[in-house]
Design a protein around this motif. Structure first.
Motif, PDB file in Angstrom:
ATOM      1  N   ASP A 171      15.544  82.452  64.939  1.00 40.25           N
ATOM      2  CA  ASP A 171      15.970  83.651  65.668  1.00 40.25           C
ATOM      3  C   ASP A 171      15.563  84.857  64.800  1.00 40.25           C
ATOM      4  N   SER A 172      16.207  85.999  65.067  1.00 40.03           N
ATOM      5  CA  SER A 172      15.714  87.270  64.269  1.00 40.03           C
ATOM      6  C   SER A 172      16.478  87.310  62.917  1.00 40.03           C
ATOM      7  N   GLU A 173      17.566  86.339  62.648  1.00 40.32           N
ATOM      8  CA  GLU A 173      18.095  86.274  61.314  1.00 40.32           C
ATOM      9  C   GLU A 173      17.540  84.958  60.560  1.00 40.32           C
ATOM     10  N   GLY A 231       8.679  82.145  58.198  1.00 41.25           N
ATOM     11  CA  GLY A 231       7.956  81.004  57.634  1.00 41.25           C
ATOM     12  C   GLY A 231       8.641  80.044  56.848  1.00 41.25           C
ATOM     13  N   ARG A 232       9.849  79.975  56.797  1.00 39.88           N
ATOM     14  CA  ARG A 232      10.730  78.920  56.111  1.00 39.88           C
ATOM     15  C   ARG A 232      11.956  78.406  56.651  1.00 39.88           C
ATOM     16  N   LEU A 233      12.477  77.387  56.149  1.00 38.81           N
ATOM     17  CA  LEU A 233      13.929  76.953  56.438  1.00 38.81           C
ATOM     18  C   LEU A 233      14.896  77.658  55.647  1.00 38.81           C
TER      19      LEU A 233
END
Ligand SMILES: Nc1nc2c(ncn2[C@@H]2O[C@H](COP(=O)(O)OP(=O)(O)OP(=O)(O)O)[C@@H](O)[C@H]2O)c(=O)[nH]1
Ligand code: SF4
Ligand SMILES: [Mg+2]
Length: 402
Positions: A198-200, A204-206
């Motif tokens: 989501d926006s938070e 491009g990454r976890l």
């Protein structure tokens, strides 16, 4: 491995700044014959072979006096909860009240200590003192001279660093993080990881706890499936889905709880992190105290790094709003970032909330919470408090305490 912090302590003029310069191989701190030259902690980042990234912290003398001097000593003592290893220096056989008080403080935080007898070119530790130190602390001081000749410098540096490394490694083992799924998931089991993009979510990454969870499951030989909340229906529409545990981001707790079978074990990344890295036993005792908060109570929020935007939002806005909403009480929140000094006495607080502490060592996290634990102030952390306030604490805790 997180950065290892090494604090250097001792009386004024004992040679602390010379020692930090010796290790760093450059003039990091001012050296002078005037006692009290270093007035504030001085930090230097270096890489120590076999230990990784380290921060050396030079400090003001522990025997400083007068009004200003006592303030400097207080600043030096504030460094203690921030470190992983201590170097305590003395010279000319001066080992008395300042060193004994410092040893007590270091022991209170269960810190490993490298005892260094400085200026060994002038004099070495006398036999009587050696025996006394051995009897009282079970240690032998390392003889050190910052004036060692070019030829001897390497040997002296190696001896010093080896001792720091040995202490840091054994202490790190004692304070090592438990593997995330230790005792919860075994080889061949299948874990569903729910990671909302989501926006938070960073681009491009976890985030680190999600990456750690995947790695931890691979280490065990378990299977991991990673989905967003919208994929839950597809997974659980199959009778033979084979999922043994669901782990979700705390923000998506309600959505996930509603989208999985009611008997399915479920927990969150942050609760797993609280168990592997935090003071989990104390968090379990402290979290339900949220419902005992009263009007006018003060809550301390500890964020272990400074100004991380998304975490700021959780600690400064979301958690206070959720807590006021849940309790219906007029609460005051103080947020302390990084490892900064806590401005008020611990007894002013009714509850302490610690962040996940992903940027600090487990020891630093423990030291940060020690004053609260010692004073009997309940402690919890973000993930556990959020799940409690969202009403799914019992369910999310169950897989972690079996
Ligand atoms: N002979 C000898 N002198 C040293 C040694 N290490 C430091 N000194 C001298 O001792 C004095 C104090 O050294 P510093 O490194 O500034 O000591 P410090 O503990 O940082 O002192 P403060 O910052 O004042 O607390 C200086 O004059 C140094 O040159 C050493 O190994 N041998
Ligand atoms: S150390 Fe704490 S505040 Fe900083 S990113 Fe990690 S959880 Fe967030
Ligand atoms: Mg100094």
């Amino acid at each position: 491995m997180n950065t290892v912090s090494i604090g250097i302590f001792g009386r004024r003029n004992v040679g602390k700044s010379s020692l930090i310069n010796f290790i760093a191989g450059q003039d990091v701190a001012i050296v002078s014959e005037n006692p009290g030259t270093t007035t504030d902690p001085v930090r230097k980042r270096i890489e120590i072979f076999g230990l990784g990234p380290c921060v050396l912290i030079d400090t003001a003398g522990i025997d400083d006096d007068g009004e200003l001097g006592r303030k400097r000593v207080a600043k030096t003592e504030e460094v203690v909860p921030q470190i992983d290893v201590a170097v305590l220096m003395f010279s000319r056989d001066d080992f008395g009240a300042p060193e004994e008080d410092m040893m007590s403080l270091l022991r209170r935080y269960d810190l490993p200590v490298v005892l260094v007898h400085g200026k060994s070119d002038v004099s070495r530790t006398g036999d009587v003192l050696l025996q006394d130190i051995r009897n009282r602390y079970g240690m032998r001081p390392l003889e050190f001279s910052a004036l060692e000749s070019e030829d001897g410098r390497g040997v002296m540096l190696d001896a010093l660093l080896d001792s720091i490394k040995a202490n840091a490694v054994s202490a790190a083992e004692r304070f090592s993080e438990k593997p995330m799924f230790d005792g919860i998931v075994s080889a061949g089991q299948h874990v569903l990881l729910v990671c909302p993009i989501d926006s938070e979510a960073p681009t491009g990454r976890l985030i680190l706890p999600q990456v750690n969870a995947i790695r931890s499951l691979l280490d065990i030989g378990a299977a991991a499936t990673v989905i967003q909340p919208c994929g839950l229906g597809q997974v659980f529409s199959k009778e033979d889905h084979g999922i043994d545990l669901v782990v979700t981001d705390s923000q998506a707790f309600a959505e996930v709880a509603a989208g999985i079978p009611s008997q399915m074990p479920m927990t969150s990344f942050s609760m797993l992190l609280a168990r592997s890295k935090g003071c989990f036993k104390e968090y379990c005792a402290g979290t339900p105290m949220i419902d005992r908060l009263k009007d006018g109570d003060r809550v301390l929020i500890l964020e272990s790094c400074s100004h991380h935007a998304s975490c700021d939002d959780i600690g400064r806005v979301k958690i206070p709003a959720m807590m006021r909403n849940r309790t219906g009480k007029a609460l005051t929140f103080d947020v302390v970032g990084g490892l900064d000094r806590i401005g008020r006495p611990m007894s002013d607080y009714a509850l302490v909330l610690q962040c996940g502490g992903c940027m600090i060592t487990r020891r630093q996290l423990y030291s940060r919470l020690l004053p609260a634990i010692e004073s009997g102030v309940p402690v919890t952390n973000y993930g556990m408090a959020i799940s409690f306030m969202k009403g799914i604490y019992e369910r999310a805790l169950k897989p972690l305490v079996k």
